[in-house]
Write a protein that holds these residues in place. Structure first.
Motif, PDB file in Angstrom:
ATOM      1  N   GLN A 252       0.802  -1.225   0.000  1.00 23.32           N
ATOM      2  CA  GLN A 252       0.000   0.000   0.000  1.00 23.32           C
ATOM      3  C   GLN A 252       0.838   1.280   0.000  1.00 23.32           C
ATOM      4  N   GLY A 253       2.129   1.133   0.153  1.00 26.14           N
ATOM      5  CA  GLY A 253       2.955   2.322   0.317  1.00 26.14           C
ATOM      6  C   GLY A 253       3.243   3.046  -0.986  1.00 26.14           C
ATOM      7  N   PHE A 254       3.417   4.358  -0.888  1.00 25.16           N
ATOM      8  CA  PHE A 254       3.874   5.196  -1.997  1.00 25.16           C
ATOM      9  C   PHE A 254       4.454   6.468  -1.378  1.00 25.16           C
ATOM     10  N   VAL A 255       5.189   7.213  -2.179  1.00 26.40           N
ATOM     11  CA  VAL A 255       5.791   8.446  -1.705  1.00 26.40           C
ATOM     12  C   VAL A 255       4.781   9.572  -1.878  1.00 26.40           C
ATOM     13  N   ALA A 256       4.419  10.182  -0.767  1.00 26.18           N
ATOM     14  CA  ALA A 256       3.446  11.277  -0.846  1.00 26.18           C
ATOM     15  C   ALA A 256       4.025  12.418  -1.679  1.00 26.18           C
TER      16      ALA A 256
ATOM     17  N   GLY B 196       4.414  16.287  -2.874  1.00 21.70           N
ATOM     18  CA  GLY B 196       4.345  17.577  -2.190  1.00 21.70           C
ATOM     19  C   GLY B 196       3.430  18.547  -2.926  1.00 21.70           C
ATOM     20  N   GLY B 197       3.526  19.775  -2.490  1.00 25.76           N
ATOM     21  CA  GLY B 197       2.726  20.819  -3.138  1.00 25.76           C
ATOM     22  C   GLY B 197       1.256  20.704  -2.801  1.00 25.76           C
ATOM     23  N   GLY B 198       0.435  20.989  -3.776  1.00 32.06           N
ATOM     24  CA  GLY B 198      -1.014  20.992  -3.541  1.00 32.06           C
ATOM     25  C   GLY B 198      -1.684  19.700  -3.882  1.00 32.06           C
ATOM     26  N   VAL B 199      -0.969  18.586  -3.930  1.00 28.84           N
ATOM     27  CA  VAL B 199      -1.574  17.304  -4.258  1.00 28.84           C
ATOM     28  C   VAL B 199      -2.409  16.831  -3.079  1.00 28.84           C
ATOM     29  N   GLU B 200      -3.596  16.403  -3.376  1.00 27.42           N
ATOM     30  CA  GLU B 200      -4.523  15.970  -2.335  1.00 27.42           C
ATOM     31  C   GLU B 200      -4.077  14.649  -1.739  1.00 27.42           C
ATOM     32  N   ASP B 201      -4.265  14.490  -0.420  1.00 24.45           N
ATOM     33  CA  ASP B 201      -3.890  13.259   0.257  1.00 24.45           C
ATOM     34  C   ASP B 201      -4.794  12.120  -0.181  1.00 24.45           C
ATOM     35  N   HIS B 202      -4.367  10.909   0.102  1.00 18.43           N
ATOM     36  CA  HIS B 202      -5.140   9.703  -0.199  1.00 18.43           C
ATOM     37  C   HIS B 202      -6.416   9.710   0.638  1.00 18.43           C
ATOM     38  N   ALA B 203      -7.449   9.128   0.087  1.00 22.72           N
ATOM     39  CA  ALA B 203      -8.744   9.129   0.774  1.00 22.72           C
ATOM     40  C   ALA B 203      -8.700   8.333   2.069  1.00 22.72           C
ATOM     41  N   ASP B 204      -7.880   7.277   2.089  1.00 19.90           N
ATOM     42  CA  ASP B 204      -7.762   6.459   3.300  1.00 19.90           C
ATOM     43  C   ASP B 204      -6.753   7.133   4.228  1.00 19.90           C
TER      44      ASP B 204
ATOM     45  N   ALA C 140      -5.213   6.081   6.838  1.00 19.71           N
ATOM     46  CA  ALA C 140      -4.091   5.203   7.207  1.00 19.71           C
ATOM     47  C   ALA C 140      -3.051   5.168   6.088  1.00 19.71           C
ATOM     48  N   ILE C 141      -3.532   5.059   4.848  1.00 15.68           N
ATOM     49  CA  ILE C 141      -2.596   5.021   3.716  1.00 15.68           C
ATOM     50  C   ILE C 141      -1.937   6.391   3.542  1.00 15.68           C
ATOM     51  N   ALA C 142      -2.708   7.465   3.782  1.00 13.43           N
ATOM     52  CA  ALA C 142      -2.135   8.813   3.677  1.00 13.43           C
ATOM     53  C   ALA C 142      -1.024   9.003   4.715  1.00 13.43           C
ATOM     54  N   ALA C 143      -1.269   8.522   5.947  1.00 14.45           N
ATOM     55  CA  ALA C 143      -0.237   8.625   6.989  1.00 14.45           C
ATOM     56  C   ALA C 143       0.993   7.796   6.624  1.00 14.45           C
ATOM     57  N   LEU C 144       0.732   6.616   6.046  1.00  9.10           N
ATOM     58  CA  LEU C 144       1.836   5.751   5.615  1.00  9.10           C
ATOM     59  C   LEU C 144       2.691   6.440   4.549  1.00  9.10           C
ATOM     60  N   SER C 145       2.027   7.104   3.599  1.00  5.05           N
ATOM     61  CA  SER C 145       2.775   7.762   2.524  1.00  5.05           C
ATOM     62  C   SER C 145       3.609   8.930   3.052  1.00  5.05           C
ATOM     63  N   LYS C 146       3.106   9.613   4.089  1.00  2.00           N
ATOM     64  CA  LYS C 146       3.869  10.735   4.652  1.00  2.00           C
ATOM     65  C   LYS C 146       5.105  10.239   5.415  1.00  2.00           C
ATOM     66  N   VAL C 147       4.986   9.098   6.103  1.00  2.00           N
ATOM     67  CA  VAL C 147       6.149   8.518   6.761  1.00  2.00           C
ATOM     68  C   VAL C 147       7.198   8.148   5.714  1.00  2.00           C
TER      69      VAL C 147
END
Length: 610
Positions: free
Chosen positions: A235-239, A241-249, A251-258
């Motif tokens: 499920q991981g990906f590199v979040a 930057g900029g104005g890109v909207e976070d993932h809807a989930d 948990a996955i959004a937090a994972l991508s930020k880590v």
């Protein structure tokens, strides 16, 4: 085009092992015939489990690719190898080896006899200074890795360094690229950065890799390393930057930020390495970037580096110049291409077409190569030995006949010489008897000057006229061994020589009177100690000393000087002075001299004819 040679390769990654079989066509092109990957579970930074997992993984590759009995090139990770780029002064060709070895001893942080090392020139040849890359690995670690490969019945053709193999694969697959580029190899344990531009290359290892991202996920979400790795891969990906909207989930959004935070740390190391390459190595600023390795498959990894580096970034495709065999799934191979750069580079090493050729040689491989080099010499030596044996047989047969003929003549001569030997022995016995008879005469001749030298030494011992001698006499076992002159008795002679003597031989070594005795007419003796047993041969000196301010000390001084002579065997006379020297003392006004007697053992035994 028909295949002419199979090339087996092994990429010994920290978390993923890769194996492949290539072939080289008659036109010099590489063909991928088959490949396989094996995942190793657990944290790749834990060395304790590394070798057991490596043994199991290599055995699985050997079975799956049918590599048993084949010779394979393998690549070790950049973090396991010491790499240093060194500029050499202008030197002649015959001195290059010496200069490089000197630099290796100065730069490699281990004793040079404990490492496997190699070098390669990486700079242009038309300038004064030449740049060389030194690579070294502890021999023990390299031998342990080679043992795991040998356990799978695979022979080691050679060991390359992963960053060098990636550079070779890049040059083969992208021959048209001349500008300065940087290749970012995102491994599990570390990240390799390879710089390539016209006529030169540079590499540096950064100890930040996919395992660092997994550890950050594990710490952030309280997961085990295995579960964190599974979450990152699925499920991981590199979040972005900029104005890109976070993932809807969430948990996955937090994972991508880590993941992005960990990648930001890696970006800082990448940026520092680029600045180092430009400032310290004189390299050009990269105008393109490529990413490869297992970490490059993480979603948006290339976009992250493009955003940060402000450069066009693409996934490196090492299969760009490689043909795919009929047994290879083309779509699957293209999907795995980002992890195959090392294997393509190793295949080029096996084919002998690599711009960079450094090699780390395990001890077992080195011994096998030395044996192979010596094999022709051993064969020639064996043939020569057999030839010598044949010649020896012929020679010794001829020598046997000659020996038999010669032995008869020698035996006749021996009988004649044996008679001479018997006669010589008789003469030797006669000579020994004559030598024994002449020994006493020789001793007398050699000792003829003994007493002359002794008397001269006595004469030289006088330091003043306060002392004079009246008797010089050798004693043996306490008795005189010289006859009295004129045939007089010993008593009369002694009385004549020493005034005041009566009633027998006068000797101060007779039992003395106690100190302070006032008996009329008796001398006062300086010491009451009784001398020890007489030595075998003693020289007795009797005489008089005049009254003087020092008193009896002049006699003692005379005795001490005599004791140091080469003719007397006296040790520590100062501690036993009264045993060797006796002298009268007195204060009578009408006496001007006093008697003394000195007895000193002689060092040399002198024979006297009776």
């Amino acid at each position: 085009m028909a295949d002419s040679k199979n090339l087996a390769v092994l990429n010994l990654g920290s978390q993923r092992l890769g194996g492949a079989v290539f072939s080289k066509t008659s036109g010099g092109e590489l063909t991928l015939k088959k490949y396989q990957f094996v995942e190793m579970m657990g944290d790749p930074t834990v060395d304790a489990t590394r070798l057991p997992q490596l043994r199991v993984g290599v055995a699985e590759l050997a079975d799956g690719l049918k590599l048993k009995g084949l010779s394979a090139w393998s690549a070790v990770g950049g973090h396991a190898v010491f790499t240093r780029f060194v500029k050499l002064p202008p030197v002649q060709g015959d001195k290059v080896e010496q200069i490089v070895e000197f630099e290796a001893r100065q730069n490699v942080p281990f004793p040079i006899n404990e490492v496997a090392w190699d070098y390669e020139f990486v700079g242009p040849e038309d300038i004064g200074e030449r740049e060389v890359v030194l690579v070294a690995m502890k021999s023990d670690a390299l031998n342990e890795i080679n043992d795991q490969i040998s356990a799978a019945s695979i022979k080691t053709a050679g060991v390359d360094l992963a960053p060098m193999a990636i550079y070779n694969a890049f040059r083969y697959s992208y021959p048209e690229v001349d500008e300065s580029v940087v290749i970012i190899d995102l491994g599990a344990r570390s990240t390799n950065m390879i710089f390539a531009e016209a006529g030169r290359m540079f590499t540096r290892n950064i100890l930040v890799g996919g395992a660092s991202i997994t550890s950050a996920i594990s710490k952030e979400f309280g997961l085990g390393f295995g579960d964190a790795e599974q979450q990152k891969c699925s499920q991981g990906f590199v979040a972005l930057g900029g104005g890109v909207e976070d993932h809807a989930d969430p948990a996955i959004a937090a994972l991508s930020k880590v993941i992005r935070n960990s990648m930001t740390r890696l970006h800082g190391e990448v940026l520092r390495t680029i600045n180092y390459y430009r400032a310290q190595q004189g390299g050009g600023a990269p105008v393109r970037a490529f990413v490869c390795g297992g970490g490059s498959h993480l979603a948006y990894a290339a976009e992250f580096f493009q955003e940060k580096l402000k450069l066009p970034v693409e996934i490196l495709n090492p299969l760009r110049g490689v043909q795919l065999g009929s047994g290879v799934n083309k779509d699957a191979a293209q999907g795995d291409a980002h992890c195959m750069a090392e294997m393509v580079g190793l295949a080029l090493r096996g084919a002998g077409e690599s711009p960079i050729e450094v090699e780390l040689v395990p001890d077992a491989v080195s011994s096998a190569r030395d044996a192979a080099k010596r094999a022709p010499l051993l064969i020639v030596a064996t043939l020569c030995l057999w030839g010598l044996l044949a010649a020896g047989v012929v020679y010794f047969k001829q020598a046997e006949k000659t020996t038999k003929d010669s032995s008869e003549a020698i035996r006749t001569k021996f009988d004649t010489l044996d008679g001479y030997a018997t006669e010589i022995k008789e003469w030797d016995r006669t000579l020994d008897e004559l030598k024994g008879q002449s020994t006493q005469t020789e001793e007398v001749v050699n000792d003829r000057s003994y007493w002359v030298r002794m008397l001269a030494d006595l004469n030289n011992s006088f330091e003043s006229d306060l002392i004079w001698l009246t008797v010089i006499e050798p004693l043996k076992d306490g008795a005189s061994i010289t006859p009295i002159l004129g045939g007089a008795s010993a008593t009369a002679a002694t009385a004549a020589i020493i005034p005041g003597a009566s009633g027998g031989a006068s000797s101060l070594f007779a039992p003395p009177v106690a100190l302070g005795s006032t008996q009329s007419g008796a001398p006062v003796v300086a010491s009451t100690s009784t001398p020890g047993a007489e030595p075998a041969l003693v020289l007795r000196l009797q005489g008089l000393y005049r009254k003087n301010d020092a008193g009896v000390e002049v006699v003692y001084q005379f005795a001490r000087k005599l004791a140091s002579s080469q003719f007397f065997a006296v040790e520590n006379i100062a501690d036993h002075l009264n045993d060797y020297c006796k002298a009268e003392t007195g204060v009578e006004g009408d006496r001007h001299a006093y008697k003394f007697e000195i007895r000193l053992p002689l060092k040399q035994t002198i024979k006297f004819k009776k």
